[in-house]
Motif scaffolding. Sequence first.
Motif, mmCIF file in Angstrom:
data_model
loop_
_atom_site.group_PDB
_atom_site.id
_atom_site.type_symbol
_atom_site.label_atom_id
_atom_site.label_comp_id
_atom_site.label_asym_id
_atom_site.label_seq_id
_atom_site.Cartn_x
_atom_site.Cartn_y
_atom_site.Cartn_z
ATOM 1 N N ALA A 4 35.657 43.931 29.572
ATOM 2 C CA ALA A 4 35.651 43.197 30.853
ATOM 3 C C ALA A 4 36.666 43.913 31.983
ATOM 4 C CB ALA A 4 36.130 41.889 30.516
ATOM 5 N N LEU A 5 37.466 44.368 31.640
ATOM 6 C CA LEU A 5 38.627 45.077 32.618
ATOM 7 C C LEU A 5 38.425 46.396 33.027
ATOM 8 C CD1 LEU A 5 41.920 44.257 30.397
ATOM 9 C CD2 LEU A 5 41.058 43.235 32.612
ATOM 10 N N LEU A 6 37.417 47.039 32.378
ATOM 11 C CA LEU A 6 36.903 48.483 32.824
ATOM 12 C C LEU A 6 36.516 48.334 34.216
ATOM 13 C CD1 LEU A 6 35.072 50.039 29.845
ATOM 14 C CD2 LEU A 6 37.179 50.773 31.006
ATOM 15 N N PRO A 7 35.549 47.552 34.670
ATOM 16 C CA PRO A 7 35.354 47.352 36.291
ATOM 17 C C PRO A 7 36.294 47.378 37.144
ATOM 18 C CG PRO A 7 33.788 46.184 34.884
ATOM 19 C CD PRO A 7 35.127 46.507 34.055
ATOM 20 N N LEU A 8 37.453 46.853 36.833
ATOM 21 C CA LEU A 8 38.734 46.525 37.586
ATOM 22 C C LEU A 8 39.885 47.388 37.503
ATOM 23 C CD1 LEU A 8 39.103 42.768 36.615
ATOM 24 C CD2 LEU A 8 37.883 43.816 38.693
ATOM 25 N N ARG A 9 39.507 48.214 36.918
ATOM 26 C CA ARG A 9 40.580 49.659 36.566
ATOM 27 C C ARG A 9 40.893 50.145 37.816
ATOM 28 N NH1 ARG A 9 41.163 54.346 32.179
ATOM 29 N NH2 ARG A 9 43.135 54.903 32.750
ATOM 30 N N GLY A 10 41.935 50.411 38.422
ATOM 31 C CA GLY A 10 42.275 50.850 39.664
ATOM 32 C C GLY A 10 41.977 50.307 40.861
ATOM 33 N N GLN A 11 41.537 49.056 40.739
ATOM 34 C CA GLN A 11 41.262 48.028 41.962
ATOM 35 C C GLN A 11 42.262 46.941 41.938
ATOM 36 O OE1 GLN A 11 36.979 46.805 42.147
ATOM 37 N NE2 GLN A 11 36.393 48.565 41.294
ATOM 38 N N VAL A 12 42.567 46.320 40.749
ATOM 39 C CA VAL A 12 43.795 45.520 40.561
ATOM 40 C C VAL A 12 44.778 45.930 39.724
ATOM 41 C CG1 VAL A 12 42.107 43.513 41.505
ATOM 42 C CG2 VAL A 12 42.266 44.164 39.089
ATOM 43 N N PRO A 13 45.894 45.343 39.910
ATOM 44 C CA PRO A 13 47.003 45.530 39.043
ATOM 45 C C PRO A 13 46.453 44.982 37.573
ATOM 46 C CG PRO A 13 47.720 44.809 40.776
ATOM 47 C CD PRO A 13 46.680 44.574 41.009
ATOM 48 N N VAL A 14 46.683 45.499 36.395
ATOM 49 C CA VAL A 14 46.819 45.010 35.068
ATOM 50 C C VAL A 14 47.685 44.863 34.498
ATOM 51 C CG1 VAL A 14 45.174 45.093 32.798
ATOM 52 C CG2 VAL A 14 44.168 45.648 34.923
#
Length: 84
Positions: A4-14
């Motif tokens: 679920a986090l893959l699409p957000l990688r580099g777009q929002v801090p995790v």
Amino acid sequence: MAAALLPLRGQVPVVVDPVLSATAGGLEARADVAHAYREFLLPMATVFTPNRLEAVAVLGDDPAAALAAGCGAVLRKDGHGSGD
């Protein structure tokens, strides 16, 4: 969760804040849970925030392993140790 986090990688801090114990001071997680943090979540993490016991469980004796896995930074909390 990692998928679920893959699409957000580099777009929002995790922020990856591991939860490996049920009660303060006790480390109860199985080895496969620590492995999942190390293999799947750390490479996506902007920052990894384990306490002392969680850091050892996930990273072993090599705190730089989080950075080598692709994590941007590590902030180790010193809670749950003797005298803390």
